[in-house]
Write a protein that holds these residues in place. Structure first.
Motif, mmCIF file in Angstrom:
data_model
loop_
_atom_site.group_PDB
_atom_site.id
_atom_site.type_symbol
_atom_site.label_atom_id
_atom_site.label_comp_id
_atom_site.label_asym_id
_atom_site.label_seq_id
_atom_site.Cartn_x
_atom_site.Cartn_y
_atom_site.Cartn_z
ATOM 1 N N GLU A 225 0.766 -1.165 0.064
ATOM 2 C CA GLU A 225 -0.103 -0.003 0.062
ATOM 3 C C GLU A 225 0.892 1.188 0.113
ATOM 4 O O GLU A 225 0.436 2.146 -0.788
ATOM 5 C CB GLU A 225 -0.824 0.002 1.376
ATOM 6 C CG GLU A 225 -2.132 -1.010 1.285
ATOM 7 C CD GLU A 225 -3.295 -0.490 0.432
ATOM 8 O OE1 GLU A 225 -3.285 0.496 -0.025
ATOM 9 O OE2 GLU A 225 -4.295 -1.306 0.339
ATOM 10 N N GLU A 228 2.068 1.897 -3.268
ATOM 11 C CA GLU A 228 1.139 2.627 -4.095
ATOM 12 C C GLU A 228 0.868 3.974 -4.033
ATOM 13 O O GLU A 228 1.053 4.835 -4.961
ATOM 14 C CB GLU A 228 -0.061 1.821 -3.821
ATOM 15 C CG GLU A 228 0.000 0.383 -4.375
ATOM 16 C CD GLU A 228 -1.884 -0.115 -4.337
ATOM 17 O OE1 GLU A 228 -2.726 0.690 -4.715
ATOM 18 O OE2 GLU A 228 -1.901 -1.221 -3.779
ATOM 19 N N ARG A 229 1.097 4.247 -2.674
ATOM 20 C CA ARG A 229 0.798 5.754 -2.422
ATOM 21 C C ARG A 229 2.070 6.477 -2.918
ATOM 22 O O ARG A 229 2.021 7.848 -3.404
ATOM 23 C CB ARG A 229 0.548 5.976 -1.090
ATOM 24 C CG ARG A 229 -1.029 5.510 -0.403
ATOM 25 C CD ARG A 229 -1.159 5.863 0.981
ATOM 26 N NE ARG A 229 -0.059 5.242 1.855
ATOM 27 C CZ ARG A 229 -0.272 4.141 2.418
ATOM 28 N NH1 ARG A 229 -1.187 3.495 2.241
ATOM 29 N NH2 ARG A 229 0.686 3.717 3.332
ATOM 30 N N SER A 230 3.066 6.046 -2.604
ATOM 31 C CA SER A 230 4.307 6.939 -2.944
ATOM 32 C C SER A 230 4.530 7.320 -4.464
ATOM 33 O O SER A 230 5.014 8.128 -4.963
ATOM 34 C CB SER A 230 5.808 6.103 -2.384
ATOM 35 O OG SER A 230 5.974 4.895 -3.143
ATOM 36 N N LYS A 232 1.899 7.190 -6.545
ATOM 37 C CA LYS A 232 0.257 7.678 -7.093
ATOM 38 C C LYS A 232 0.003 6.708 -7.988
ATOM 39 O O LYS A 232 -0.617 7.006 -9.114
ATOM 40 C CB LYS A 232 0.734 9.055 -7.650
ATOM 41 C CG LYS A 232 1.188 9.865 -6.450
ATOM 42 C CD LYS A 232 1.472 11.499 -6.973
ATOM 43 C CE LYS A 232 1.443 12.475 -6.120
ATOM 44 N NZ LYS A 232 1.861 13.875 -6.528
#
Length: 704
Positions: A225, A228-230, A232
């Motif tokens: 997760e 994914e966030r890092s 985008k």
């Protein structure tokens, strides 16, 4: 011979994958559940060569590796986890040869995972008739895999497929299809390092659907997760871009491989048929006519075998009483066990006929058209076409039908479907309907073709379906959600039914009815016989003393007096006392205490009503001039009113009660499991029981 290879069958719905599974494995198969998930797991075994045995797993049908339901999520879970017991050595990807471009999207995704594969071109005979030619050798050359043309239905090419599977791991040279790194290169590279893989597409799929992959620990899930966030990572946009790229690639692959000479003629027959069978007026009219034919056949075709079965069990009981030593054990065997068995076996002809027709409708492709038509109705009451599949399945049994509702993505639609599916008349209600209809509706034809009993049976099934739709509409107003629902379905081509499959379905469903319902009914029959044969205190002794003088008088009709004794003992037995205790509550519905006992035992299983009546009327003795249970029930008189117990008003009231009541412990249990709590099953039990009681009350009071 040991197990040499594990093979997974993968493909779109309606490509004949399950037919191929049955063809490869025959009867050497079993059905279980995937670990931790209530999704069917079909495994079988197939002898590939003289010294090679394969385990075949039939994975759920899916249009893409991106799941839309819990069933579809299984496919990537199995293919992604090398430690999974079902992880294959070889994949056989089954495609419809007449619709290659659509089917090949899934192929291109699975191929990029790098697992050895074979492409099975199924329905090759049908595609040829439609004017579609596939250059198999050129397709195999472009893909780098073996391409085997087959017809699973007609057993064409199956031996070649087995040989190809046996040698695939030794000669696999398949090519990847598209380069996915460009969609999210940094995120993919970081995931590859994290999970220690060199497969770009596997890493991309982990980013898309790691939440479905239970082999990752909670810590690993959080780390994915974070990646994914890092970076985008936008899953939906990347999925769309990937799909477009794959279809462009497939366009170049198939451009000179597939030659369609019959596009104009291909759909002409099917379209003309569908224009009638799915028409908003004629489609429903034809569906109702088909229903009438089915229910008319259930009565018309089964009358002789039913009579033979009833006569046979009556003969066994009569001979048993003549030649077996008189006593409690003989009475238990004949009036308890044999009577209960008779109540089961007599309905096998109707069960077999019903499921034969259902199998034919499914095999020909017509049932899919019914689902398509009903979507228009379902959408107006807050459901979608996917709800129709469980509801139609409810004609057989609510338990697997409620489980099938898992495929409905929208939570509100799924909950409403679960709540209303038991209202659709299942096969367990069929014996009750048939028994009551045979008592209150004359067996005669109207206009020479319409059998009144068949018409009455169809009406009872329609009552259940209409009630389910109306309740769904009410629940649509009560249950609130922001989710939007959608319905996508592919209509299969029309085909002749596979008669072997039809007869096998008849056999399997009849066997299931006998063994599954039979266990419950026999157990209840034995308990009822005990409760009906004994009473508290010295009640039975007092009855014997009361009639002793009359029985000793040879000038009197001792058979009639013996019947009076049996009837009075039954009323003073434990079951009679229980029946009389609940009778005030059911008297407004037109029921006596015997019917009340049937209602109580039916909460174990609806069809137990029939076995209950068989046991009670066997113990009762009945009229000396009657032989079968139906004749005894027809001749029974209400001691309070002096009128027949099974009048028209009582019969209609009783059928409506069974149409609406939740009288099945298995259904309650499965709703509890599917909803993960007691809230919904309790609501369902309460509202269905209330519906049943008030519908039966109104019907009796209006018709008496």
């Amino acid at each position: 011979m040991g197990l040499d290879i594990k093979v997974a069958l993968v493909g779109n719905p309606n490509t004949g994958k399950s037919t191929l599974f049955n063809r490869l494995t025959g009867l050497n198969q079993k059905i279980g559940n995937f670990p931790g998930i209530t999704v069917d797991k079909k495994i079988g075994y197939s002898k590939l060569t003289d010294d090679s045995l394969a385990e075949i797993i039939d994975l759920p049908g899916t249009y893409s590796l991106y799941p839309k339901s819990s069933d579809e999520s299984i496919v990537f879970q199995v293919l992604a986890d090398k430690k999974n017991n079902s992880h294959p050595d070889v994949i056989v990807l089954v495609v419809d040869a007449s619709n290659l471009k659509r089917n090949m999207l899934l192929y291109s995704q699975v191929a990029d995972l790098g697992i050895p594969m074979i492409l099975a071109l199924n329905m090759i005979d049908l595609s040829a008739k439609q004017g579609i030619e596939v250059n198999v050798d050129k397709l195999a050359e472009k893909l780098g895999v073996q391409v085997i043309p087959i017809s699973a239905r007609n057993n064409l090419g199956i031996d070649k497929l087995k040989q190809a599977v046996a040698y695939t791991t030794k000669i696999a040279t398949q090519f990847s299809t598209i380069d996915v790194v460009g969609f999210a290169s940094d995120a993919i590279n970081e995931i590859k390092a994290k999970i220690n893989t060199d497969n770009n597409y596997y890493a991309l799929q982990v980013l898309h659907q790691h939440e479905y992959l239970n082999f990752f620990s909670e810590t690993e899930q959080e780390e994915i997760e974070a990646i994914e966030r890092s970076h985008k990572f936008e899953s939906s946009k990347i999925q769309a871009a990937e799909t477009i790229a794959r279809y462009k690639h497939l366009g170049t692959v198939l451009s000179d491989v597939v030659i369609d000479k019959g596009t104009a003629q291909k759909f002409s027959f099917s379209d003309k048929l569908d224009s009638i069978l799915t028409h908003k007026v004629w489609g429903f009219t034809i569906f109702l006519l088909i229903l009438f034919v089915i229910f008319n056949a259930i009565f018309a075709w089964s009358s002789y075998p039913m009579d033979w079965i009833e006569i046979g069990f009556g003969f066994i009981t009569e001979i048993g009483h003549q030649y077996l030593p008189a006593g409690m054990l003989t009475d238990l065997l004949l009036d308890g066990v044999i009577a209960g068995l008779g109540g089961i076996f007599v309905f096998i002809p109707q069960i077999a006929i019903l499921f034969a027709f259902i199998s034919i409708l499914e095999d020909t492709g017509y049932m899919a058209r019914v689902t398509f038509m009903m979507d228009k109705v379902m959408s107006k009451v807050g459901l979608n076409g996917k709800s129709v599949v469980p509801m139609i399945g409810g004609l057989a049994c609510a338990v697997p039908s409620i489980m099938a509702a898992r495929n409905i993505e929208n939570w509100k639609d799924r909950m409403i479907t679960i709540m209303v599916t038991p209202l659709v008349s299942c096969s367990a209600r069929l014996p009750v309907y048939i028994l009551i209809i045979s008592l209150i509706i004359p067996s005669k034809n109207v206009l020479g073709i319409f059998n009144l009993q068949g018409l009455a049976l169809m009406v009872m099934y329609l009552v259940g379906i209409i009630a389910a739709v109306l309740v769904a509409w009410v629940m649509k107003l009560i249950i609130k959600t922001k989710e939007r629902s959608y319905f996508i379905m592919e209509l299969p081509v029309y085909r002749m039914p596979r008669w072997k499959n039809v007869f096998y379905t008849m056999y399997e469903k009849s066997k299931t009815f006998v063994f599954e319902a039979g266990k419950v009914i026999i157990a209840i029959s034995i308990i009822l016989w005990v409760m009906a044969s004994f009473g508290p205190g010295n009640r039975f002794d007092n009855i014997d003393k009361k009639y002793a003088t009359a029985l000793a008088d040879t000038n009197k009709n001792t058979d009639h007096i013996a019947t009076l004794v049996a009837t009075e003992k039954l009323e003073n037995s434990y079951v009679g006392i229980l029946g009389h205790w609940i009778e005030p509550g059911i008297r407004p519905l037109g029921y006596d205490w015997k019917i009340g006992i049937g209602l109580i035992t039916s909460f174990a299983a609806r069809e137990a009503f029939v076995g209950t009546m068989a046991t009670i009327y066997s113990v009762d003795g009945g009229d000396e001039d009657t032989s079968t249970i139906r004749e005894r029930m027809a001749a029974s008189v209400n001691s309070r009113t002096g009128l027949p117990v099974y009048s028209f008003a009582t019969g209609i009231s009783l059928m409506l009660f069974y149409a609406f009541a939740m009288q099945c412990m298995s259904t309650v249990a499965i709703v509890y499991r599917e909803t993960k709590g007691w809230k919904w099953p309790v609501i369902q039990l309460v509202y269905m029981t209330a519906m049943a009681y008030f519908a039966a009350l109104i019907a009796y009071q209006l018709l008496k």
